[in-house]
Each structure stands twice: as structure tokens, then as C-alpha cells.
Design a protein around this motif. Structure first.
Motif, mmCIF file in Angstrom:
data_model
loop_
_atom_site.group_PDB
_atom_site.id
_atom_site.type_symbol
_atom_site.label_atom_id
_atom_site.label_comp_id
_atom_site.label_asym_id
_atom_site.label_seq_id
_atom_site.Cartn_x
_atom_site.Cartn_y
_atom_site.Cartn_z
ATOM 1 N N ILE A 1 0.903 -1.141 0.013
ATOM 2 C CA ILE A 1 -0.095 -0.120 -0.019
ATOM 3 C C ILE A 1 1.017 1.296 0.223
ATOM 4 C CG2 ILE A 1 -1.620 1.247 1.285
ATOM 5 C CD1 ILE A 1 -3.046 -1.098 2.239
ATOM 6 N N LYS A 2 0.964 1.893 -1.096
ATOM 7 C CA LYS A 2 1.731 3.132 -1.163
ATOM 8 C C LYS A 2 1.176 4.410 -0.665
ATOM 9 C CE LYS A 2 1.417 2.525 -5.748
ATOM 10 N NZ LYS A 2 1.597 2.389 -7.145
ATOM 11 N N HIS A 3 2.072 4.923 0.119
ATOM 12 C CA HIS A 3 1.983 6.319 0.622
ATOM 13 C C HIS A 3 2.660 7.426 -0.436
ATOM 14 C CE1 HIS A 3 0.640 4.783 4.614
ATOM 15 N NE2 HIS A 3 -0.071 4.322 3.835
ATOM 16 N N TYR A 4 2.013 7.851 -1.118
ATOM 17 C CA TYR A 4 2.864 8.305 -2.391
ATOM 18 C C TYR A 4 2.301 9.876 -2.143
ATOM 19 C CZ TYR A 4 5.028 8.844 -6.957
ATOM 20 O OH TYR A 4 5.817 9.219 -7.863
ATOM 21 N N LYS A 5 2.559 10.485 -3.266
ATOM 22 C CA LYS A 5 2.581 11.898 -3.288
ATOM 23 C C LYS A 5 1.362 12.789 -3.480
ATOM 24 C CE LYS A 5 3.430 12.694 -8.326
ATOM 25 N NZ LYS A 5 4.214 13.268 -9.222
ATOM 26 N N GLY A 6 1.133 13.801 -2.858
ATOM 27 C CA GLY A 6 -0.204 14.487 -2.952
ATOM 28 C C GLY A 6 0.025 15.863 -3.925
ATOM 29 N N VAL A 7 -0.821 15.573 -5.286
ATOM 30 C CA VAL A 7 -0.753 16.843 -6.017
ATOM 31 C C VAL A 7 -2.153 17.269 -5.752
ATOM 32 C CG1 VAL A 7 -0.471 17.587 -8.420
ATOM 33 C CG2 VAL A 7 0.920 15.795 -7.694
ATOM 34 N N CYS A 8 -2.518 18.090 -4.867
ATOM 35 C CA CYS A 8 -3.648 18.396 -4.269
ATOM 36 C C CYS A 8 -4.284 19.727 -5.021
ATOM 37 C CB CYS A 8 -3.576 18.554 -2.857
ATOM 38 S SG CYS A 8 -3.087 17.136 -1.953
ATOM 39 N N HIS A 9 -5.388 19.748 -5.472
ATOM 40 C CA HIS A 9 -6.046 20.906 -6.133
ATOM 41 C C HIS A 9 -7.069 21.698 -5.415
ATOM 42 C CE1 HIS A 9 -4.517 17.862 -9.066
ATOM 43 N NE2 HIS A 9 -4.475 18.794 -9.981
ATOM 44 N N ARG B 1 1.430 24.920 6.033
ATOM 45 C CA ARG B 1 2.571 23.908 6.039
ATOM 46 C C ARG B 1 2.937 23.433 4.769
ATOM 47 N NH1 ARG B 1 3.207 18.743 10.243
ATOM 48 N NH2 ARG B 1 5.319 18.403 10.133
ATOM 49 N N PRO B 2 3.681 24.099 3.889
ATOM 50 C CA PRO B 2 3.892 23.698 2.528
ATOM 51 C C PRO B 2 4.699 22.393 2.322
ATOM 52 C CG PRO B 2 5.240 25.440 3.242
ATOM 53 C CD PRO B 2 4.330 25.261 4.497
ATOM 54 N N GLY B 3 5.239 21.718 3.361
ATOM 55 C CA GLY B 3 6.350 20.604 2.796
ATOM 56 C C GLY B 3 5.206 19.260 3.184
ATOM 57 N N VAL B 4 4.165 19.404 3.426
ATOM 58 C CA VAL B 4 3.451 18.205 3.726
ATOM 59 C C VAL B 4 2.523 17.755 2.524
ATOM 60 C CG1 VAL B 4 3.272 18.294 6.147
ATOM 61 C CG2 VAL B 4 1.615 19.335 4.843
ATOM 62 N N CYS B 5 2.053 16.318 2.524
ATOM 63 C CA CYS B 5 1.436 16.114 1.314
ATOM 64 C C CYS B 5 0.102 16.310 1.009
ATOM 65 C CB CYS B 5 1.213 14.498 1.347
ATOM 66 S SG CYS B 5 0.721 13.560 2.567
ATOM 67 N N ASN B 6 -0.448 17.084 2.240
ATOM 68 C CA ASN B 6 -1.985 17.487 2.021
ATOM 69 C C ASN B 6 -2.023 19.002 1.841
ATOM 70 O OD1 ASN B 6 -1.656 18.571 4.329
ATOM 71 N ND2 ASN B 6 -2.980 17.031 5.504
ATOM 72 N N ALA B 7 -0.785 19.538 1.519
ATOM 73 C CA ALA B 7 -0.728 21.020 0.914
ATOM 74 C C ALA B 7 -1.254 20.961 -0.234
ATOM 75 C CB ALA B 7 0.822 21.236 1.056
ATOM 76 N N LEU B 8 -1.822 22.205 -0.949
ATOM 77 C CA LEU B 8 -2.078 22.393 -2.275
ATOM 78 C C LEU B 8 -0.837 22.702 -3.077
ATOM 79 C CD1 LEU B 8 -5.064 25.274 -1.633
ATOM 80 C CD2 LEU B 8 -5.018 22.618 -2.336
ATOM 81 N N GLU B 9 -1.056 22.081 -4.396
ATOM 82 C CA GLU B 9 -0.026 22.408 -5.316
ATOM 83 C C GLU B 9 -0.641 22.851 -6.598
ATOM 84 O OE1 GLU B 9 2.711 22.008 -4.072
ATOM 85 O OE2 GLU B 9 3.097 20.140 -2.698
ATOM 86 N N THR B 10 -1.843 22.877 -6.687
ATOM 87 C CA THR B 10 -2.194 23.337 -8.063
ATOM 88 C C THR B 10 -3.772 24.187 -7.783
ATOM 89 O OG1 THR B 10 -1.424 21.871 -9.651
ATOM 90 C CG2 THR B 10 -3.307 23.245 -10.215
ATOM 91 N N LEU B 11 -3.774 25.412 -8.236
ATOM 92 C CA LEU B 11 -5.121 26.503 -8.043
ATOM 93 C C LEU B 11 -5.710 26.328 -9.404
ATOM 94 C CD1 LEU B 11 -6.881 28.050 -6.685
ATOM 95 C CD2 LEU B 11 -5.409 30.107 -7.290
ATOM 96 N N LEU B 12 -7.295 25.947 -9.640
ATOM 97 C CA LEU B 12 -7.749 25.935 -10.669
ATOM 98 C C LEU B 12 -8.889 27.132 -10.419
ATOM 99 C CD1 LEU B 12 -8.255 22.085 -11.335
ATOM 100 C CD2 LEU B 12 -6.658 23.672 -12.782
ATOM 101 N N TYR C 1 -3.702 15.078 -14.183
ATOM 102 C CA TYR C 1 -2.458 15.327 -13.382
ATOM 103 C C TYR C 1 -2.691 15.275 -11.900
ATOM 104 C CZ TYR C 1 -1.772 18.056 -17.758
ATOM 105 O OH TYR C 1 -1.502 18.593 -19.009
ATOM 106 N N GLY C 2 -3.555 14.755 -11.600
ATOM 107 C CA GLY C 2 -3.900 14.371 -9.952
ATOM 108 C C GLY C 2 -2.981 13.252 -9.591
ATOM 109 N N SER C 3 -3.079 12.929 -8.322
ATOM 110 C CA SER C 3 -2.445 11.924 -7.741
ATOM 111 C C SER C 3 -3.296 11.071 -6.591
ATOM 112 C CB SER C 3 -1.141 12.247 -6.825
ATOM 113 O OG SER C 3 -1.430 13.032 -5.828
ATOM 114 N N ASP C 4 -4.734 11.387 -6.798
ATOM 115 C CA ASP C 4 -5.740 10.621 -6.035
ATOM 116 C C ASP C 4 -5.656 10.919 -4.465
ATOM 117 O OD1 ASP C 4 -6.771 9.544 -8.484
ATOM 118 O OD2 ASP C 4 -5.961 7.530 -7.847
ATOM 119 N N HIS C 5 -5.114 12.227 -4.217
ATOM 120 C CA HIS C 5 -4.765 12.241 -2.736
ATOM 121 C C HIS C 5 -6.010 13.381 -2.330
ATOM 122 C CE1 HIS C 5 -2.805 13.449 0.805
ATOM 123 N NE2 HIS C 5 -1.892 12.730 0.722
ATOM 124 N N THR C 6 -6.004 14.371 -2.550
ATOM 125 C CA THR C 6 -6.933 15.325 -2.069
ATOM 126 C C THR C 6 -7.234 16.301 -2.918
ATOM 127 O OG1 THR C 6 -5.897 15.108 0.240
ATOM 128 C CG2 THR C 6 -7.445 16.871 0.066
#
Lengths: 425, 425
Positions: free
Chosen positions: B221-229, B252-263, B339-344
């Protein structure tokens, strides 16, 4: 790699978007139409099956394989009625399984969504083509089917019926994609498609399962063998134990929930085993026994072959049984831990403490207390139709119904809540 | 293969039998003792951490890695209190999750059991050593820990505290086994042990996750990246949307549930984007924007770099944000699917129909309606401590607490019921 399976999987993945948006009524109607199409076109299906049977006889397939391959009108009718049952099951999707309001006012729900694209890799029995497609669609998934080469004409004819139903509902045929060329290199290609396939379910014998385990880059839930045990405890009721033994071993010896090994507590062995061996002999079961079993069998005048260690790990799927006398419940548990396959274990006992110790001491997918191993089956356990019995202790363990083809995710509803108050302008 | 990891895993597997038989009280007491041991021996842990920090500085590790590696008294105290919270959580094991009496009188229960031996493969942060061990033990599992080489002294010191607690409870230290030599060949060996390891959880960056995916023969079970929108809908409340943006990107920009893209929907872009870009600039966020974003930014006098396609797939984990204006909610969903990573994913909208369409149209582990992406976290979602956030859509999806480290199996109780009546003597 030819790219043939990747192309199929990409088309299936496109179809997944449409299937995931269908509501429960539309999914049920689609599956009912599939059942109707199978009945309407049953003579096509039977003609295709006859081709497979002829080729199978020419290729010298064994009687058991030919029997699993063979279709007739009643088997097609059973396939159609299994689909109708799947259609009628409650909808597993969209259910809110848990709901909580957090102190900050956000509402957290857990909701079931489809897994996505499921690849089913199976052997011989053509009804799996219809069952697997229906269960995957019921749960909002699309499916890539790779059946065995011996059933290729039957599988193609069944898939044609399923495609007709998809067309009638205005849905893409790619939602049920058949890998029509059964060469094993295509299975290899399929198992590498980790960007497209969410789950592969191999269902078959040792060679298939090993091949998948060796090569898979996609998540796998194995449907592997059942080396199922009946332990007859010192405190067993002998008549009940006999019925569990006969049912488990002889009611359908070729299936994975049939018994393969009998373990008998030494204190009850002299009264239980002679009757058990006689009952088995009467039903044509060949017994392979430990030293103490053979002593008792000689006394009772029944013929018992000496057991080898490899017998304890064998899934015979036939009228053969390994028998061992053990000194204690703990020894029975040790035997099961060593030789078992995590499928189904049974204890016959009237002692509640012994039953609890047995349940706690095994980690198989189903533990039966005074009930037949044959109950480890989706229908018998109340799940409805099953896609198979998982022996992987992850996601789903034991019979897998439509609900096992979904996953829970989180839906959070707020009114602008943030974690850090300073984030507010 | 040296056999070193196999040996560790075999000893852990032996310990699993004892751990699985502990009741909930004993498991909670063990974890509390672990917290106590960490506090008692904190100066040992801090001294070991100072070795790692010195080596890290000498090796030229970056500031962000060094910060994740660093322990101090308050971080050790936080580690201990996290363990106490895990100890205090309700027990996930032995619960009967469903119960049904079948028409034939057999009683069917579903019951949670441990998964068995879990291998945790992680990087940098030493607190994962304590957290993962506690969560695995809470759910009756044993654990094989392989941390990053940069934290090896810290991890060994923390493991020594955990072992002290196991000894005090009369339990085998092998229940928490540390792969103390962090060479990657040992990870390779670990990933092949399909006869011993029930689940591997890799938690880390792209290189680690790819290596595991490439070589694993065990379930993963992977705990992979968060490309959150964050998608700001045409019907968004602008102040709420701004708060969600600032919290998601900067708290907290360094964590996986931080936003990476704004639409941003084109209809709201002229009123929303200038304010958003100003708020981001004020907080030091570098923005990379599409053509339409740049037109609006020039108008507002804010500097925006042109976005490249690779930005849309990037997990920056830093004060950088990709921004794109979209024509519709459907286009936002297509962007996320691509482009998403199925995170948040987050939608800001006051339109209930748009919110529902967004929830239905994404398959990520968490979908937020007017709530910050930062809520995709075990604690915030009410699960208590988490072993990480699964991006694998199987078994557990999203934050994984202790319950996610168990599996349901079937327990069937009867009075001698069989499937075929003729089985009765």
C-alpha cells in the motif's frame, strides 16, 4: 510486449468514467439485460461451447476439466439467474458508511466508490466470464477478462451477449473487455499496466497463481487453494463430527472449500476414527493416514495408506483425505499454521473454551465451529454471488461479493474551515 | 541476498503468534510503556539524533531534510504523547462488525484480526519509528522497520526504548524488528519475502516508491505524493476561497496534503485571482500561471512565471503554486483526472449541485467541499494517529489508522449443520 492489452485497458479506462456515473438503477438494469441476452442467444453460446469441448477432447483434457468447461441449457439458465440475483442485490455504491461532525463543524462522511478497472484472470469455467463482469459492473467498475484458452469460444460468445446489453443501454462495449487471444505473454503485459489497472484477481491453479505473483506490478488479490482442515476435538459429538467430515469431503470434492485433512484428538480417536474410516470407505474416499491412524484402521479392518509430509500440504480436489491423530488442540493449531493455506478451518467440539481457543488460534478467512467447511461461500455466508474466495489477507479475505469491489473514501463538507486561523484574510 | 532480512522477518513472524494473542488491555499497556521508555531515555535518543544531524550536515543534506531529521525535547515529548494517544484509542481487534443468523440456523459473524507482519519502509523522520511500531502493535501486528540511512542512529535509539518496553512486558523484542543496516539491497530482499510479510508500506519520495513498486512480491500500500487541487468554482464565496487557498498552500507547505495547483473558473477569475495572487505574493509564494492567469496578474501588478506542463504534475512541497484558469467544472475535473495523484481535492462553491458534481467526478482519497485540503489527516478526520495516507485504492484509501491494519474474516457457529442432507449418517 505487443501493446494489445494496453490498448484494451486504455479503452476500458475511458469507459470507466461513464460506468462510474451510472446510478444503481441503471447498473441493475444493465445486468438484467445481460441475463436476457444470454437466454436469447443461448444456442450461439452452446454452439461455441461445443467447439471448445471438441477441441478439448482432441487435446486430451481430463474429465474434471471437461466437466467444468461444459455448458448445457440448464447451466446457461443458471448463469442468467445468477446475473439476475446480482442485479437485485442492494447497491454497495454511494452508501455513507460512517458520518461524524467534528468539533470545528466540518462533516466527515465515508463513502464507497468503485475501484476502477479490475482485471480477472481465470481458467476453465466459462460462467466466470458472466459472473465477474456482472459483479464488477454492479460495483461501478469496468473489467478486463482473460479466461483460459480451453474456453475461448465460449467466453467470446458470452462476451458478445454482454456487449449486446451494453449497446442496448447506450454504453461502451469496452466496459467489459475480453482478452480474446489467450497467449500467456498477454497476461504478462496485463500485469505490468500499473498506470491503468487498479486490481488483478487471479483465480485458478498453482501455476497461474505463481505466474501472477512473480510478474505483477499491479495490486493482486489471490484466489488460491484451499487446504481445509477438520479438527475433531476430544469433546466432539461423534455423530456431528461424522456429518461434518462426510459433507466436507464428499459433497463436492473438486471445490476449494472441500476438506483435505482430518485432525483427530488422540482421546477421541479410538471411538471416532473407525466409524469415520468406514464412512469414508463406503463413499469411495482414499485415506492416507499417520501411524496412529493406521493402527486404528487395521483394528477396524479398513485399508489406509501411509501419509507423506507432502500430503499435508496437498489440495487434492478429489476423493482423497489425509488423516492425522494429534495430542492436543495446540498441536492441531500448529499443524494448521504449518500446512494450511488460510482458507477454511473447522472444529467439531461441544466445549466452548476449546472452540474459542481454536477461533483465536487460526487466522484463516473462515473458521467454522460445528459447521461444514462447505459454508465458506458467498451465497452461504449471505453475500450473494461472489467473484471468488480471497486467500490474500488484505482488502478482502474470504468470499468477495460486489461490496468487496469498492473502496471507502472521505468526503468532507465545511463552510470554509481551515486548519490555521491566520489563514483567514 | 544475504539472508539478513529473512532472518529478521522469521523471528518477527514467530513473535507474531504471541502478539496476536494479547488482549486489548495488554496491547495498550505495552504501548504506554513504550511512551514511558522514550521519556526516561530521551537523552540517549537526543544524543543519537545529534550524531545523525552532524553526519547529515557533513553530507550536505538540505535544510528541509535536516529539519525533518532533527529531534529536541519537545519533539520527543510529542512522540511519547502520540504513543499514549494510540494506546488510549478503542481496540479495533475482536470487534464483531456484522452478525447474521442464516435460515439454516448457523450464526455468521465478521471479526477483525491482525494482518500479521507489516514492513514499514520510510525516510528521514525518526518519529515514524515510534508511530508505526505503536499502530502496528495496537492492531495486534508485528512490524519490520526500515528507516532511512540519514536517521539510523536516532532510529536505533528509539527502537532500544521500544525493546525495553517489550522486555518489561515479557514479550519478544522481535515484535518490533529494525533493519539496522539501511543498504538498499536489504529493501530488495525484504520485498521478495512473500511467504513472511503480509503488507509493505512504503512512505517517502518518488525514488523510494518507484523502487518498491518495481521490485515488490509482497502486497504493497503506497503512501505516495499529494498533487492536491483547489478548484474555485464560478459560484464560490471569494473570502472563503481565499482562506482555503492560503491555508492549503502556506500553513505547512512541506506536507502531502498541501495544495500544489489552483484551478479557477473563468467567470470568477477577474474578481478572485488578483486578490489571490496578492495574498500569495505577500506570503512569499512563487506562482506559475497559465496565459489567462498571467494576463490578470499583469493587470494587478503581480509577477507570475509562465507554467510548464510538468508543473501540473509536480508535488512542490514548497512555497510554489501552479495556477490555471478553466472554462468549466468539467474542465477542472479533466485536469485533476490527468495530473492528479488521487490524494486530496477541494472545491470552493456555494452551489450544492456543483459541489455534488465535483464529489461524484473525482476518485481521490478525500474530497473537500469548502474545507481545507489540510484536513486530509488521520487526526483531523477522527481516526487518531495515522501510519500515513494511502494513495493505493485498495484495502485502505486516505489516512490509515490502527483499524486499517486489520482485516475482517468470517466466524461461523453451528450445531453440526452441513450443506448436503445426505451427509448425515
Amino acid at each position: 510486449m505487443s501493446g494489445y492489452v494496453r490498448h484494451l485497458a486504455e479503452r476500458a479506462r475511458e469507459a470507466a468514467v461513464q460506468i462510474a456515473l451510472l446510478d444503481g438503477t441503471a447498473r441493475a438494469r444493465l445486468i438484467e439485460r445481460m441475463a436476457d441476452a444470454l437466454l436469447q442467444r443461448q444456442f450461439e453460446v452452446l454452439a461455441a461451447n461445443e467447439q471448445d469441448m471438441e477441441r478439448g477432447r482432441a487435446d486430451g483434457l481430463g474429465g474434471a476439466v471437461l466437466d467444468r468447461l461444459r455448458l448445457d441449457e440448464s447451466r446457461v439458465a443458471a448463469m442468467a439467474s445468477a446475473l439476475k440475483e446480482v442485479a437485485a442485490q442492494p447497491d454497495a455504491l454511494g452508501q455513507v458508511t460512517r458520518r461524524e461532525v467534528r468539533p470545528n463543524g466540518v462533516v466527515i462522511e465515508r463513502q464507497r466508490i468503485p475501484l476502477g478497472l479490475i482485471a480477472m484472470i481465470y481458467e476453465a469455467r466459462p460462467n466466470v466470464t458472466a459472473d465477474a463482469a456482472a459483479l464488477c459492473l454492479k460495483a461501478g467498475n469496468v473489467v478486463l477478462l482473460r479466461g483460459g484458452s480451453e474456453a475461448r469460444a465460449s467466453n467470446a460468445a458470452i462476451a458478445a451477449c454482454l456487449h449486446q446489453a451494453l449497446r442496448e443501454e447506450g454504453l461502451p462495449e469496452a466496459a467489459v473487455s475480453l482478452v480474446s487471444d489467450p497467449a500467456r505473454e498477454h497476461v504478462l503485459e496485463l500485469l505490468q499496466l500499473s498506470d491503468l489497472i487498479d486490481l488483478a484477481i487471479p483465480r485458478g491453479g498453482e501455476s497461474l497463481i505463481r505466474f501472477v505473483a512473480e510478474h505483477a506490478r499491479v495490486p493482486v488479490i489471490k484466489h488460491y487453494k484451499g487446504v481445509c482442515h477438520l479438527y475433531v476435538d476430544a469433546a466432539a459429538d461423534i455423530d456431528r463430527a461424522l456429518a461434518l467430515l462426510v459433507d466436507g469431503k464428499t459433497s463436492r470434492p473438486g471445490v476449494c472449500n472441500a476438506l483435505e485433512t482430518l485432525l483427530v484428538h488422540r482421546d477421541i480417536a479410538p471411538s471416532f476414527l473407525p466409524r469415520a474410516l468406514a464412512a469414508l470407505a463406503q463413499r469411495g474416499v482414499e485415506v492416507r493416514g499417520c501411524e496412529r491412524t493406521r493402527l486404528l484402521s487395521a483394528y477396524a479392518g479398513v485399508d489406509v495408506q501411509p501419509v507423506e509430509e507432502s500430503d499435508y500440504a496437498a489440495e487434492y480436489l478429489d476423493l482423497i483425505l489425509a488423516v492425522r491423530v494429534v495430542d492436543s488442540l495446540d498441536d492441531a493449531l500448529l499443524h494448521i499454521a504449518r500446512y494450511g493455506s488460510d482458507h477454511t478451518e473447522v472444529i467439531a467440539t461441544e466445549d466452548a473454551a476449546a472452540a474459542d481457543a481454536f477461533v483465536r488460534g487460526t487466522r484463516s478467512s473462515a473458521v467454522m465451529v460445528n459447521a461444514s467447511s462447505r459454508f465458506n461461500d458467498g451465497g452461504e455466508l449471505g453475500l450473494g454471488a461472489e467473484i471468488g474466495i480471497s486467500t490474500t489477507r488484505l482488502h478482502a479475505y474470504g468470499p468477495m461479493g460486489a461490496e468487496s469491489l469498492t473502496i471507502e473514501r472521505f468526503v468532507v463538507r465545511g463552510e470554509g474551515q481551515v486548519r490555521h486561523a491566520e489563514s483567514r484574510g
